[in-house]
Design an enzyme around this catalytic site. Structure first.
Site, PDB file in Angstrom:
ATOM      1  N   HIS A 199      44.495  41.816  28.377  1.00 24.54           N
ATOM      2  CA  HIS A 199      45.860  41.288  28.207  1.00 24.54           C
ATOM      3  C   HIS A 199      46.425  41.566  26.815  1.00 24.54           C
ATOM      4  O   HIS A 199      47.131  40.727  26.250  1.00 24.54           O
ATOM      5  CB  HIS A 199      45.886  39.772  28.487  1.00 24.54           C
ATOM      6  CG  HIS A 199      45.674  39.437  29.932  1.00 24.54           C
ATOM      7  ND1 HIS A 199      46.690  39.514  30.856  1.00 24.54           N
ATOM      8  CD2 HIS A 199      44.563  39.063  30.619  1.00 24.54           C
ATOM      9  CE1 HIS A 199      46.211  39.178  32.051  1.00 24.54           C
ATOM     10  NE2 HIS A 199      44.927  38.913  31.941  1.00 24.54           N
ATOM     11  N   ASP A 252      40.083  36.239  29.884  1.00 28.58           N
ATOM     12  CA  ASP A 252      40.134  36.398  31.345  1.00 28.58           C
ATOM     13  C   ASP A 252      40.458  37.836  31.742  1.00 28.58           C
ATOM     14  O   ASP A 252      41.004  38.607  30.954  1.00 28.58           O
ATOM     15  CB  ASP A 252      41.195  35.467  31.945  1.00 28.58           C
ATOM     16  CG  ASP A 252      42.574  35.755  31.383  1.00 28.58           C
ATOM     17  OD1 ASP A 252      42.672  36.032  30.165  1.00 28.58           O
ATOM     18  OD2 ASP A 252      43.548  35.734  32.152  1.00 28.58           O
ATOM     19  N   GLU A 253      40.115  38.146  32.958  1.00 24.18           N
ATOM     20  CA  GLU A 253      40.564  39.369  33.634  1.00 24.18           C
ATOM     21  C   GLU A 253      40.431  40.651  32.799  1.00 24.18           C
ATOM     22  O   GLU A 253      41.398  41.377  32.646  1.00 24.18           O
ATOM     23  CB  GLU A 253      42.028  39.217  34.054  1.00 24.18           C
ATOM     24  CG  GLU A 253      42.247  38.113  35.068  1.00 24.18           C
ATOM     25  CD  GLU A 253      43.707  38.048  35.516  1.00 24.18           C
ATOM     26  OE1 GLU A 253      43.922  37.945  36.737  1.00 24.18           O
ATOM     27  OE2 GLU A 253      44.605  38.099  34.659  1.00 24.18           O
ATOM     28  N   VAL A 254      39.243  40.903  32.270  1.00 25.20           N
ATOM     29  CA  VAL A 254      39.062  42.143  31.526  1.00 25.20           C
ATOM     30  C   VAL A 254      38.808  43.283  32.511  1.00 25.20           C
ATOM     31  O   VAL A 254      37.902  43.220  33.332  1.00 25.20           O
ATOM     32  CB  VAL A 254      37.894  42.022  30.527  1.00 25.20           C
ATOM     33  CG1 VAL A 254      37.741  43.312  29.735  1.00 25.20           C
ATOM     34  CG2 VAL A 254      38.131  40.837  29.598  1.00 25.20           C
ATOM     35  N   GLU A 305      35.884  32.849  32.853  1.00 25.66           N
ATOM     36  CA  GLU A 305      35.018  34.037  32.839  1.00 25.66           C
ATOM     37  C   GLU A 305      34.066  34.047  31.647  1.00 25.66           C
ATOM     38  O   GLU A 305      32.952  34.557  31.731  1.00 25.66           O
ATOM     39  CB  GLU A 305      35.842  35.328  32.782  1.00 25.66           C
ATOM     40  CG  GLU A 305      36.565  35.667  34.071  1.00 25.66           C
ATOM     41  CD  GLU A 305      38.006  35.232  34.034  1.00 25.66           C
ATOM     42  OE1 GLU A 305      38.255  34.101  33.562  1.00 25.66           O
ATOM     43  OE2 GLU A 305      38.870  36.004  34.478  1.00 25.66           O
TER      44      GLU A 305
END
Lengths: 543, 543
Positions: free
Chosen positions: A279, A339-341, A392
Site C-alpha cells: 500500500h 496488510d495485503e502485501v 497478517e
C-alpha cells in the site's frame, strides 16, 4: 415522587437490561414527551421519572461544581459547555443576566464535578482513559460527576440527549439518574484520506459526529497507494510528489495539529496509520529507491512494488520518518499497517531472490515480509510508541511487543483469529464485520448492530483482551460529496455495540431510538441519512 | 487547417461510431488539452480539430444571432445565456465594455440562431419537442443552430462542455462541428417526495443536474402511502392531514409553479404521478370514505385499503381532483400509477364481495381493479390529458387510449413485456433496469450503461414505440441528506444510454468521460459522488 424505570414509560425505547436492579413503579402520564428522549448509545444504568423540569436559555447554565478540580481555566470543558449549550438551545443566545428569571419548575444549572485531583484538561485521551460518569438530574441543579474531563465529556453528551422539547417547544428534562461507562475502551472510526482526499472540514464534521456517538478513536488511514497527502517536514517531497495536488490536496502540519486538537477537545484519540510495506505506491514518487523495482524477465519493468526490504536505506528512511510521526502525533499508538502485501514484484526481482537465498527463506516471501516488519517494529519501538497492526503481521509470526494491538479485519474465520490472537496474549480490536464501505440496499445497520464481539470461544482472560472495534469506511467510493451521509447513522450501530451493555440487543428498540438520534444529528448539522421512510421534525434546521 | 476526428486525438474519449462518415486525418499535438474535453452524453455526430480558440470573460458573449427568431424578449434563452456564461467563467463577472480587448485567437461570441418562425420561448416542452441542434465552433464566432429554444438549450450545454482550461488556466475551445439529436424522446428521472419529503432546493438542484445530462422529464412521484405533500386547492385537507407536516412538509401551489417553471427553463417536462387505487394510504387521512375499510371477520378492523372502487363518491372525488391536477400541471400527460394493488383488503370487505358478485367478477379482483382504472382513465381523458400508467394496467387488459404511455418497471420478463405492450400498439418507456434506489458496492453505473432498451425481439414498428426510459430513485432510503450524491453520476449512465447512438457502448471510454463529467457537476455545485479513486482538480469550488 417515586422514580420509575423508563421501561415502564416507553417500552420501545429502552431495553430490559437497563432496568435490572432498579425500583419499578406504575406509569403515570407524560408518555408523549418521554417519546422524545432517545439516548444513543444506551447508558449502562438508567433511571428516570415522569417529573420534568424546564430549561430556559435565560436562566440555565452549565457550570463547574464548587468541589470540582476543574475550573474556568479548563479550556476543554469551557469549550464543551458552550458546545452543549448551543446543541440544547440552538441559536438562542443567553440573554443578559438582568433578564434572568427563575420559575419553580426550572432546572437552573448543570454542575460538572471533576473528582480526581488532576482533571486532565490539557492531556490527551488514551487507551487507559476513564470515561465513566454519573449524572443526576434533579431540581434545582443537575450534577455530572466524573473522575476527569473525559468522563465529563461523555456525560455532557448524554445530558444534551436527555433534553426534549415539549408540546409548546419548551426544553424539558426529566428527573433522571444515570451511571455510565463504556463496555470497550477502543471505539474507533477509520477514515481513508488517500483513495480520495478528505477536506479538513469533512474530517472535523465527522469528529463532531463521533463525539455524538461516544466514539473515542479516529483511525486516520492517511496515506496509501493512491496518494500521500501527509505533509512531512522531514521528507517534504513525499506529499509534493505523492499527493493528488501538492497544495490543495495535502494536510499541512497545521492541519494535522488542528485535527488532533479538535479531536482531543472531544475526547477522541487520533491514531495515524502509515501502512507499509504494501500500500505504498504513492510513497515512491517522492522517495527514490524506497520501493522494490519490479522486473519483467531480466530487466526492470518500470513499475514498483512494496517497500524494498533488502536495502539499509529503506530502514534509515523509516527511522527518520517515524521519528517525525512519533512527535507529530501525541497518541501512544501508531498503526503500522502490514496488510495485503503482494509478493509478485518481490518474486520478480533478482536482488530480492538473491537475498532470500542468503537468508535461507526459500521461496516463502511471508518470511521476507516478516523480516521487514520486524525491523520496522523495532524502529518504532525505539520512539517509545506502541503500535497497532493488521492481523497478517500476527499471522506471519512476527515477534510483537506485549502491548501491541492486533486489528482483525478478515471476515472469514474471524472468530478463529480472535481466539488465536488472544490465546497468544495480545490485545485485539475487531473491524471485520464493520467495513462500512460495503453497501447494500436496506437497513444494513442492523447487521452491524447484531455483531457480538465476544462470541468466539475462549477464556475470560482471552475475552478481556478484546479492547474494542472500529467501523472502517475505506475511501474507494467516498469523498466529500457522500462520505458523511454514508457513514452516519450506520456507524452509530457500531457505537452502541461498543459502548452499551452486552444485553442491549433489541433491534426494534434500537430502531426507534436510532431514528431519533439520527434526527438529532441532522439537527446538529450532520447530514446523516435516513434509516427508512419518515421525517425529522426539525430537518430543515440542519440542512 | 484540416479537421480531425477526435477519435484520432484521444482514443479513450470517443467511440468509433461517432466518426462514421467524417473526414479522417493525422493527429497533430495538443493531446493533453484535448483530454480535458469530455462530452456527456456523447453527441450523435462530432468532429473536432486541434485548433484552439481562447475565451475571455471580458470579450466573450453568448448572443442571439441576427437571423434568429428569438431575441432579448426570450426570457428562457436570456436566462440560459447567463447560466452557461457562469458555468464557463464561474464567479468571474463580465467586465465593463470599455475594458473589452480582443486578441486574434479569441472566440468572441456564440451566436444562438433559432431557425423556426416560432422560437417557443414561452411554451412548455412536450413529447414531440425537437431537441436537435447544430454547433459550429470557428473564429471569430461560434454558431449554435436549432429549430427552437429546446434544441438551443441542449446545444448550450454541449458548448459549455467543450470549454476546457489550458495549462495557464485560460478557457479554451477547439474548432468543432457537432450535429446532435436524442435517440429517445422521453428521458426521465423519477423522484419520490412521499417516502421522504424533498425540500424544494433539492428538487431544483436535481433539475439543474438533469439539464447537465440532457434529461427532459421529471417524473414527480409526489404522493404515496406515507405522505401527501401536494397541497390541493380543491381538497386542502389532503395535505393538511396527509402530509408529514401541514406547513413545513408540503408543496404549496407556488412551490409547484416554481418547480414547473424552473424545469421549463431547462427544457424539462414535469409529469406528476398520482398513483391510485393502491399506494393511497395518506389520501385517506384527509378524504373520508375514499379508501376501502378492511374487515377483520365480520367487522371493520379500523385499517384501510386501496381506493374504494364501488362508491360513486370515489369517482366524484377523482373527477374534481384530476380537474385541478390537469390545470396545475401543463404537461400533456399525467401519470396515473396503477401498480401493486394489494387485494387482501378488498377481499375482506363484504360490500366489495357483494359488488364483485353483482358484476360477475367471481373472485378475480384484478377485474375490480380494472373496473376502477377504466373509470379513472375516462375521467382523466375528459380533462384532455394523456396518461401514463405502470405496466399492470396494461397487463390486466384495461382499455387504454391510443396515446397511452405504458411504463415497464418489472425486472423479470422485461423483454416479454416490451414485446407485448408494443405488439398491442402502445408507446412504452423502460424503467425496470434503472431502479437506482437499489444500491450495491462498486461501479453499478456500468450495469445501467450496458442496457440496450431495444434488445427485445420485435418489428421495427414495435421498436419505434419505445420512446425512452426513466431512472427511478424511490424514496425509502433517501432524503435531502443523501439523495443528490446517490443519484449522480449513476443516473448519468442512463442519460447517455437514452440520448447517444446505440453504438456508443464502450465502458472504458465512458468511464473516462464520466469521471470528467462528474467533476464538472461537482464544479457546478452538484455533489455527485465519485466513480472510483482519484480527485477533481476543482473539487473545492463546488463543495
Amino acid at each position: 415522587m417515586a422514580m420509575y424505570c423508563l421501561l415502564k414509560l416507553a417500552p420501545l425505547f429502552l431495553a430490559v437490561a437497563v432496568c435490572n436492579g432498579w425500583l419499578f413503579g406504575d406509569f403515570v402520564g407524560k408518555q408523549k414527551e418521554q417519546d422524545e428522549i432517545s439516548l444513543w448509545p444506551l447508558p449502562q444504568k438508567f433511571q428516570s421519572s415522569a417529573v420534568a423540569f424546564k430549561l430556559s436559555p435565560a436562566s440555565f447554565q452549565i457550570v463547574h461544581a464548587k468541589q470540582s478540580s476543574a475550573g474556568p481555566s479548563c479550556g476543554l470543558l469551557e469549550n464543551a459547555f458552550r458546545r452543549y449549550f448551543e446543541y440544547i438551545f440552538g441559536d438562542l443566545k443567553k440573554p443578559e443576566k438582568s433578564r434572568k428569571k427563575v420559575y419553580d419548575s426550572d432546572l437552573v444549572e448543570l454542575q460538572v464535578w471533576v473528582t480526581s485531583a488532576d482533571p486532565k484538561c490539557d492531556d490527551f485521551p488514551s487507551l487507559q482513559t476513564d470515561e465513566s460518569y454519573e449524572l443526576s438530574i434533579d431540581e434545582p441543579s443537575a450534577v455530572l460527576k466524573a473522575a476527569n474531563v473525559w468522563g465529563a465529556l461523555r456525560g455532557l453528551e448524554t445530558f444534551s440527549q436527555l433534553v426534549y422539547e415539549d408540546y409548546y417547544g419548551v426544553n424539558n428534562i426529566n428527573k433522571t439518574d444515570i451511571s455510565d461507562f463504556p463496555r470497550f475502551a477502543h471505539r474507533g472510526i477509520l477514515l481513508d484520506s488517500s483513495r480520495h482526499f478528505l477536506p479538513l472540514k469533512v474530517i472535523l464534521a465527522n469528529l463532531e459526529a463521533m463525539a455524538m456517538n461516544k466514539f473515542n478513536v479516529f483511525h486516520w488511514h492517511i496515506v496509501d497507494d493512491q496518494s500521500f497527502p501527509y505533509m512531512s517536514r522531514t521528507f517534504p517531497e513525499l506529499s509534493q510528489k505523492g499527493a493528488y495536488h501538492p497544495f490543495t490536496h495535502v494536510y499541512t502540519p497545521s492541519d494535522v495539529k488542528m485535527v488532533i486538537e479538535f479531536a482531543r477537545m472531544r475526547g477522541i484519540r487520533v491514531i495515524p496509520e502509515f501502512d507499509t510495506p504494501g500500500h505504498t505506491e504513492s510513497w515512491g514518487n517522492g522517495q527514490l529507491d524506497l520501493l522494490t523495482p519490479c522486473y519483467s524477465g531480466s530487466s526492470p519493468s518500470g513499475t514498483f512494488g512494496p517497500v524494498n526490504p533488502i536495502l539499509n536505506s529503506s530502514y534509515d528512511f523509516m527511522t527518520q520518518f517515524f521519528k517525525e510521526i512519533s512527535t507529530v502525533f501525541p497518541d501512544a499508538y501508531i498503526h503500522l499497517g502490514g496488510d495485503e502485501v503482494d509478493f509478485r514484484c518481490w518474486e520478480s526481482n533478482p536482488d530480492i531472490q538473491k537475498f532470500m537465498a542468503q537468508q535461507g527463506f526459500g521461496t516463502d516471501y511471508s518470511k521476507l515480509e516478516s523480516f521487514y516488519i520486524q525491523r520496522l517494529l523495532d524502529i518504532v519501538a525505539a520512539t517509545k510508541k506502541g503500535y497497532m497492526v493488521w492481523q497478517e503481521v500476527f499471522d506471519n509470526g512476527v515477534k510483537l511487543k506485549d502491548d501491541t494491538v492486533v486489528e482483525v479485519w478478515m471476515g472469514n474465520k474471524m472468530e478463529e483469529e480472535l481466539q488465536n490472537v488472544t490465546r497468544a496474549g495480545f490485545t485485539t480490536i475487531l473491524s471485520a464485520p464493520w467495513y462500512l464501505d460495503y453497501i447494500s440496499y436496506g437497513q444494513d445497520w442492523q447487521h452491524y448492530y447484531k455483531v457480538e464481539p465476544l462470541s468466539f470461544p475462549g477464556t475470560d482472560a482471552q475475552k478481556k483482551l478484546v479492547i474494542g472495534g472500529e467501523a472502517c469506511l475505506w475511501g474507494e467510493y467516498v469523498d466529500a460529496t457522500n462520505l458523511t451521509p454514508r457513514l452516519w447513522p450506520r456507524a452509530s450501530a457500531v457505537a452502541e455495540r461498543l459502548w452499551s451493555d452486552k444485553s442491549v440487543t433489541d433491534v426494534g428498540n434500537a430502531y426507534n431510538r436510532l431514528v431519533q438520534h439520527r434526527c438529532r444529528m441532522v439537527k446538529r448539522g450532520i447530514p446523516a441519512e435516513p434509516l427508512f421512510v419518515g421525517h425529522c421534525r426539525q430537518e430543515y434546521k440542519g440542512l
